[in-house]
Structure formats: structure tokens, C-alpha cells
Design a protein around this motif. Sequence first.
Motif, PDB file in Angstrom:
ATOM      1  N   LEU A 175       0.547  -0.826   0.050  1.00 47.56           N
ATOM      2  CA  LEU A 175       0.163  -0.046  -0.022  1.00 47.56           C
ATOM      3  C   LEU A 175       0.975   1.262  -0.002  1.00 47.56           C
ATOM      4  O   LEU A 175       0.204   2.281  -0.256  1.00 47.56           O
ATOM      5  N   GLY A 176       2.102   1.950   0.985  1.00 49.42           N
ATOM      6  CA  GLY A 176       2.700   2.518   0.668  1.00 49.42           C
ATOM      7  C   GLY A 176       3.379   2.677  -0.276  1.00 49.42           C
ATOM      8  O   GLY A 176       3.633   3.857  -1.095  1.00 49.42           O
ATOM      9  N   ILE A 177       3.989   1.632  -0.712  1.00 50.55           N
ATOM     10  CA  ILE A 177       4.890   1.747  -2.073  1.00 50.55           C
ATOM     11  C   ILE A 177       3.864   2.205  -2.971  1.00 50.55           C
ATOM     12  O   ILE A 177       3.709   2.659  -4.234  1.00 50.55           O
ATOM     13  N   GLY A 178       2.246   1.216  -3.649  1.00 56.17           N
ATOM     14  CA  GLY A 178       1.222   1.872  -3.859  1.00 56.17           C
ATOM     15  C   GLY A 178       1.002   3.392  -4.064  1.00 56.17           C
ATOM     16  O   GLY A 178       1.130   3.838  -5.417  1.00 56.17           O
ATOM     17  N   VAL A 179       1.244   4.066  -2.828  1.00 59.12           N
ATOM     18  CA  VAL A 179       1.130   6.050  -2.601  1.00 59.12           C
ATOM     19  C   VAL A 179       1.815   6.168  -3.233  1.00 59.12           C
ATOM     20  O   VAL A 179       1.456   7.809  -4.245  1.00 59.12           O
ATOM     21  N   ILE A 180       3.265   5.623  -3.171  1.00 57.97           N
ATOM     22  CA  ILE A 180       4.184   6.948  -3.468  1.00 57.97           C
ATOM     23  C   ILE A 180       4.041   6.080  -5.518  1.00 57.97           C
ATOM     24  O   ILE A 180       4.812   7.628  -6.136  1.00 57.97           O
ATOM     25  N   LEU A 181       4.012   5.545  -5.703  1.00 59.37           N
ATOM     26  CA  LEU A 181       4.367   5.067  -7.561  1.00 59.37           C
ATOM     27  C   LEU A 181       2.744   5.659  -7.962  1.00 59.37           C
ATOM     28  O   LEU A 181       3.267   6.503  -9.119  1.00 59.37           O
TER      29      LEU A 181
END
Length: 297
Positions: A175-181
Amino acid sequence: MRALLYFLFRTLRNIREEWALNLRIVTGFALMLVVLGVFAMLSRNLEVLLTKWGEDLQVTAYLDPKLPEDKRVELAQNLEKLPEVERTTYVSEALAMRRFRQDLGGLVGILDGLEGNPLPASIEIRLPPERRTAPEVTALAAQIGAIDGVREVQFGQEWVERYRTFLDLVSTLGLGIGVILIFVGWSSVSNLIMLTVYARKDEIEILKLVGATDHFVRTPFLLEGLFQGLVASMLALGLLYGLHATVFVHFAQSLAGFFGVFDPVFLGTTQIAMLVGGSLGLGLIASFVATGRHLEV
């Protein structure tokens, strides 16, 4: 109808004239979606694997060797009457040894010098699927452990709970990487869309001078954004399916000895719908924002 045909004509013309920029936009969109899809697929497969392990979860009560045989059978029957229990299986010392020998396979020779049977009798207690939760398994184990004639109770819930913690960590990380991406991808793709709009800046100004409404000017760009999002999502799904059919299946086969036989699953219907819908939404919003800046001029 004529207006719709006109908008479609302008959209296709714009895509053809700026095909290189459109290709970069679609590629950027697709790569962002692939990374998000890999984390979603990884999380879903870990969840399926956890469910599979949960189906094998059971409580094992090891019995006092001094407990008579008829009392052991009676205890197994009484436990099966509990609402938390689906079924019980009484395993005598002799049956436990036969199972152990079968598990050893070609190494069974190491038991040749063994005197007597050190394995205890036990009752295997299987819970119904809706009862296989940490609190219920723990409470049942404590209840059974307090019964006379039960020496020890074991269950694999602790290990499963650790796996659940790991699964939550993967989901949170995804989820964190998704938000950054999404943030990085949004910045990159919106800038590219801005360039395609800027390339037709003169056309927009002429349309405004002759009295075209903002809706009339903006609609072809919004359709173009939807097209970019749709193509990117289809491309990303194709790449994700290729990864599933090769990398995920290969890893599942390689790790079968550790995790057991497991058929990896692809993205679910909801995840696919979210991926396609999110891609369409991002393309639409990015085009809306990009054209808005020029309409204000």
C-alpha cells in the motif's frame, strides 16, 4: 450524434499526430500498474496460502499414558460433541508409530535399535472453518488442556499468526509503495499529457476565439485520457498475466517442498476492476487538469 462523431474523430487524430507522446504516456501508466499489480497478486497469493494452511489447522491433545484405552475413546467422543469441534480422531501409540514409520520412508532403518514405543497416544481435534480463529483455537486448547488425562495440547496457531503478521506487513508495504508510485506516476504522466495539450495550444486558442465552450474544447482530450488509461490497463494486465504464468508458477513449483503443493492465483475480479477503473480515472483526471490550465489562459 454528429458531435460524438466529431469528438471521436478529433481524439483519433490527436492520438495519431502525437503517437510518440501517447506511447510514452501509455508505457508510464502500464509500468506503474504492473508494479501495483505485482504487490496485489503477491498479497492475494499469500492470503490464499494462509487459507490453505488454515484448513489443515488442528489441535492435538497428547494423553496421559496411564489413561485406560476405553477412557481415551470416551474422551475423544465427548470432545467431538463440543460446538467448537468438527471431528476428532483418536491416535493410539501403535498408530502413531505406524504413521511415523511411513513418514520416514527410506530412513525407517534408523528405528531398528529402538526399544519400545516412545510416541504418546493423542486425540486430533479438527475445528470447523468458521472456528479456526486465534481466540477460539486458543480458548479450546486451554479448555482441553484442563481435562484430566490430557498431558499436553499443541496447535500451530502461533506459527500461523506470525505468518498473518508477515502478510499484513506485505500488504502495508504494498500500500505504501502503491501510494508513492501513484504520486510519482501521476506527476510523470500528467506532465506528458500536459505536453500533448501544449502541442495543441494554438488550436485551443483558436477554438476559444470562435466561441467554442470549455466543454467542446476539453472533451476530445478527456476521451484521449480515457483511451490512454484503457490501453495502459490492458497492457499491464497482459504483462501481469505473463508474470503469473511464468515467474509465480515457477516459484510455486520450486517452493512446493516448503509450502506444499500450491497453485498460484491471478488477480481477482475486484482487483482487475480496480486496476482498470483506477487507470481510466487517472487518465481522465490528468487530462482534465492539463486542459484546465490552458483554458484559463
